[in-house]
Design a protein around this motif. Structure first.
Motif, PDB file in Angstrom:
ATOM      1  N   VAL A 126       0.850  -1.197   0.000  1.00  6.95           N
ATOM      2  CA  VAL A 126       0.000   0.000   0.000  1.00  6.95           C
ATOM      3  C   VAL A 126       0.885   1.247   0.000  1.00  6.95           C
ATOM      4  O   VAL A 126       0.652   2.198  -0.757  1.00  6.95           O
ATOM      5  CB  VAL A 126      -0.936   0.006   1.234  1.00  6.95           C
ATOM      6  CG1 VAL A 126      -1.734   1.298   1.295  1.00  6.95           C
ATOM      7  CG2 VAL A 126      -1.871  -1.172   1.176  1.00  6.95           C
ATOM      8  N   TYR A 127       1.919   1.202   0.832  1.00  2.00           N
ATOM      9  CA  TYR A 127       2.855   2.326   0.916  1.00  2.00           C
ATOM     10  C   TYR A 127       3.535   2.552  -0.433  1.00  2.00           C
ATOM     11  O   TYR A 127       3.801   3.676  -0.830  1.00  2.00           O
ATOM     12  CB  TYR A 127       3.887   2.005   2.004  1.00  2.00           C
ATOM     13  CG  TYR A 127       4.952   3.047   2.198  1.00  2.00           C
ATOM     14  CD1 TYR A 127       4.668   4.236   2.865  1.00  2.00           C
ATOM     15  CD2 TYR A 127       6.244   2.839   1.734  1.00  2.00           C
ATOM     16  CE1 TYR A 127       5.639   5.183   3.043  1.00  2.00           C
ATOM     17  CE2 TYR A 127       7.217   3.783   1.910  1.00  2.00           C
ATOM     18  CZ  TYR A 127       6.910   4.953   2.568  1.00  2.00           C
ATOM     19  OH  TYR A 127       7.880   5.897   2.729  1.00  2.00           O
ATOM     20  N   TRP A 175       2.239   2.243  -3.304  1.00  2.00           N
ATOM     21  CA  TRP A 175       1.375   3.038  -4.178  1.00  2.00           C
ATOM     22  C   TRP A 175       1.323   4.488  -3.731  1.00  2.00           C
ATOM     23  O   TRP A 175       1.163   5.391  -4.534  1.00  2.00           O
ATOM     24  CB  TRP A 175      -0.042   2.475  -4.180  1.00  2.00           C
ATOM     25  CG  TRP A 175      -0.170   1.179  -4.868  1.00  2.00           C
ATOM     26  CD1 TRP A 175      -0.034  -0.060  -4.309  1.00  2.00           C
ATOM     27  CD2 TRP A 175      -0.437   0.957  -6.258  1.00  2.00           C
ATOM     28  NE1 TRP A 175      -0.201  -1.024  -5.264  1.00  2.00           N
ATOM     29  CE2 TRP A 175      -0.463  -0.437  -6.469  1.00  2.00           C
ATOM     30  CE3 TRP A 175      -0.679   1.800  -7.345  1.00  2.00           C
ATOM     31  CZ2 TRP A 175      -0.698  -1.003  -7.702  1.00  2.00           C
ATOM     32  CZ3 TRP A 175      -0.923   1.225  -8.573  1.00  2.00           C
ATOM     33  CH2 TRP A 175      -0.930  -0.151  -8.752  1.00  2.00           C
ATOM     34  N   GLN A 176       1.400   4.667  -2.438  1.00  4.37           N
ATOM     35  CA  GLN A 176       1.211   6.008  -1.879  1.00  4.37           C
ATOM     36  C   GLN A 176       2.388   6.932  -2.184  1.00  4.37           C
ATOM     37  O   GLN A 176       2.199   8.108  -2.444  1.00  4.37           O
ATOM     38  CB  GLN A 176       1.032   5.876  -0.367  1.00  4.37           C
ATOM     39  CG  GLN A 176       0.549   7.143   0.284  1.00  4.37           C
ATOM     40  CD  GLN A 176       0.332   6.922   1.764  1.00  4.37           C
ATOM     41  OE1 GLN A 176       0.648   5.860   2.315  1.00  4.37           O
ATOM     42  NE2 GLN A 176      -0.201   7.924   2.420  1.00  4.37           N
ATOM     43  N   ASN A 187      -6.300  11.206  -4.866  1.00  2.48           N
ATOM     44  CA  ASN A 187      -5.157  10.486  -4.305  1.00  2.48           C
ATOM     45  C   ASN A 187      -5.569   9.711  -3.050  1.00  2.48           C
ATOM     46  O   ASN A 187      -5.218   8.546  -2.873  1.00  2.48           O
ATOM     47  CB  ASN A 187      -4.071  11.510  -3.951  1.00  2.48           C
ATOM     48  CG  ASN A 187      -2.690  10.935  -4.110  1.00  2.48           C
ATOM     49  OD1 ASN A 187      -2.501   9.759  -3.904  1.00  2.48           O
ATOM     50  ND2 ASN A 187      -1.741  11.759  -4.492  1.00  2.48           N
ATOM     51  N   THR A 188      -6.338  10.376  -2.186  1.00  2.57           N
ATOM     52  CA  THR A 188      -6.750   9.744  -0.923  1.00  2.57           C
ATOM     53  C   THR A 188      -7.664   8.548  -1.177  1.00  2.57           C
ATOM     54  O   THR A 188      -7.521   7.507  -0.531  1.00  2.57           O
ATOM     55  CB  THR A 188      -7.478  10.768  -0.033  1.00  2.57           C
ATOM     56  OG1 THR A 188      -6.681  11.935   0.043  1.00  2.57           O
ATOM     57  CG2 THR A 188      -7.749  10.229   1.349  1.00  2.57           C
ATOM     58  N   ILE A 200      -5.697   5.512  -2.311  1.00  2.00           N
ATOM     59  CA  ILE A 200      -4.990   4.860  -1.195  1.00  2.00           C
ATOM     60  C   ILE A 200      -5.989   4.152  -0.281  1.00  2.00           C
ATOM     61  O   ILE A 200      -5.736   3.042   0.195  1.00  2.00           O
ATOM     62  CB  ILE A 200      -4.167   5.887  -0.373  1.00  2.00           C
ATOM     63  CG1 ILE A 200      -3.209   6.669  -1.271  1.00  2.00           C
ATOM     64  CG2 ILE A 200      -3.398   5.219   0.762  1.00  2.00           C
ATOM     65  CD1 ILE A 200      -2.272   5.841  -2.089  1.00  2.00           C
TER      66      ILE A 200
END
Lengths: 193, 185
Positions: A122-123, A125-126, A159-160, A163
């Motif tokens: 996940v990180y 992608w962020q 973006n949010t 995620i």
């Protein structure tokens, strides 16, 4: 290695500033930032070399920030599971050290490994907001930084949401993977008469 | 149901035909419950982001002031408007402001807009950026995110490769830090 664990409390971008200072400003061996040289190399091989050269400092900063605490965490997990009763029993049965390690210690450490890996994805992608800004890396982290500065709400929300969906999907899949990996995790309760 | 006694207690053995549907129904119930719980969490998280990103609606006031300043400068600086009376210039500024506010949906109340934002966000209809554009010139948020994604993935994937490889071999770190006999101690 273990004594170096507290160095992970320093953020990656802070390491980044020092790496830029030493390798770019003083010794001039690596570029200050960006993703490739300007003008962009025309030959593919030159492009890849340029890309790799630009990636050295940001990756080193990220590793300097995370590697020692990672080693510390895994050492702790291994030590916890190596003192379990069933490990003592396995040793008493005369099993080889390799079998004990692989089947009695590594197996129960799988759920934390999978959790850590899922959240790393996940990180992944962020992106790293400040680190990408420090290294002028044109990724999602820098985009978010620019969007916040410009009050560009659709980009911030977009973006949010991205995620959030990735995080929720990871958590959801993790629940299922846990049940597969760890026989102690059950869906619902066993009926007893 | 068949049952057997073990050490004084009774453990029920479910019949083979009953086990799978029972497990499946429990699994489905769990998946449904967990899915709904996670979706509610996402809705709350995204709505909070919308509220914070818009400063609880205060961003509208800032935007309106920005529009007023930009429109005022454009109309007053236009050589074609030189010599027009101040009242006429004011009217033109107000007219342009109304058009701009409608274009940005600022004429609707924030509460209503925030719900629209939420619905669009949850259905991944991310809309158009207000200031940022992609290298190809597109203002679509999806296009901007997709354009930036490879750079982030490249950086993070390498970092993951490097940081996970020693994790899987942490046994060797245990050997290094505690000696070869750590497992036997």
């Amino acid at each position: 290695m273990i004594a170096l664990a507290p160095t992970s409390s320093i953020p990656a971008w802070f390491y980044g500033i020092f790496l830029i200072l030493f390798f770019a400003a003083i010794t001039h061996v690596l570029p200050f930032g960006g993703m490739v040289d300007a003008p962009v190399p025309e030959k593919m091989s030159d492009y890849i070399v340029s890309l790799l050269k630009h990636m050295i400092l940001p990756i080193s900063a990220l590793l300097a920030h995370s590697i020692f605490i990672a080693i510390y965490n895994w050492r702790t997990f291994f030590l916890i599971y190596s003192s379990e009763d069933y490990v003592e029993m396995a040793k008493a049965k005369g099993l080889t050290a390799r079998t004990v390690e692989r089947q009695y210690i590594l197996r129960p450490t799988l759920p934390p490994i999978v959790t850590s890996f899922a959240f790393t994805l996940v990180y992944l992608w962020q992106g790293a907001i400040i680190l990408e800004t420090v290294f002028a890396w044109p990724g999602l982290g820098r985009l978010l930084y620019q969007a916040i500065n410009l009050f560009d709400v659709p980009v911030i929300v977009g973006n949010t949401v991205l995620i959030a969906y990735l995080l929720v999907t990871s958590v959801f899949l993790l629940d299922i993977v846990y049940a597969l990996l760890d026989p102690r995790v059950k869906v619902g309760g066993e009926r007893r008469a | 149901m068949a049952s057997e006694t073990l050490g004084g207690g009774t453990i029920t053995k479910p019949r083979a035909g009953m086990r799978l549907p029972d497990t499946l129904s429990r699994l489905l119930k769990y998946v449904l419950f967990r899915g709904v719980a996670l979706f509610v969490t996402v809705v709350i998280g995204v709505y909070l982001t919308i509220l914070i990103a818009n400063m609880g609606g205060y961003l509208d006031t800032i935007r309106k002031a920005q529009i007023q300043e930009e429109v005022g400068l454009a109309i007053n600086g236009d050589p074609a408007n030189k010599g027009l009376p101040a009242s006429e210039l004011r009217r033109m500024v107000e007219e342009r402001m109304i058009i701009e506010s409608k274009r940005l949906n600022l004429d609707q109340p924030f509460a209503l807009r925030s719900v629209n934002y939420l619905t669009d966000a949850l259905t991944l209809n991310l809309g158009r950026a207000e200031f940022i554009s992609s290298d190809s010139g597109s203002r679509r948020v999806q296009a901007i995110l997709v354009e930036r994604m490879p750079a982030t993935l490249l950086l993070s994937a390498w970092r993951t490769c490097f940081s996970f490889s020693p994790r899987f071999s942490s046994r060797s770190f245990c050997h290094a830090t505690m000696g070869a006999g750590w497992i036997a101690s």
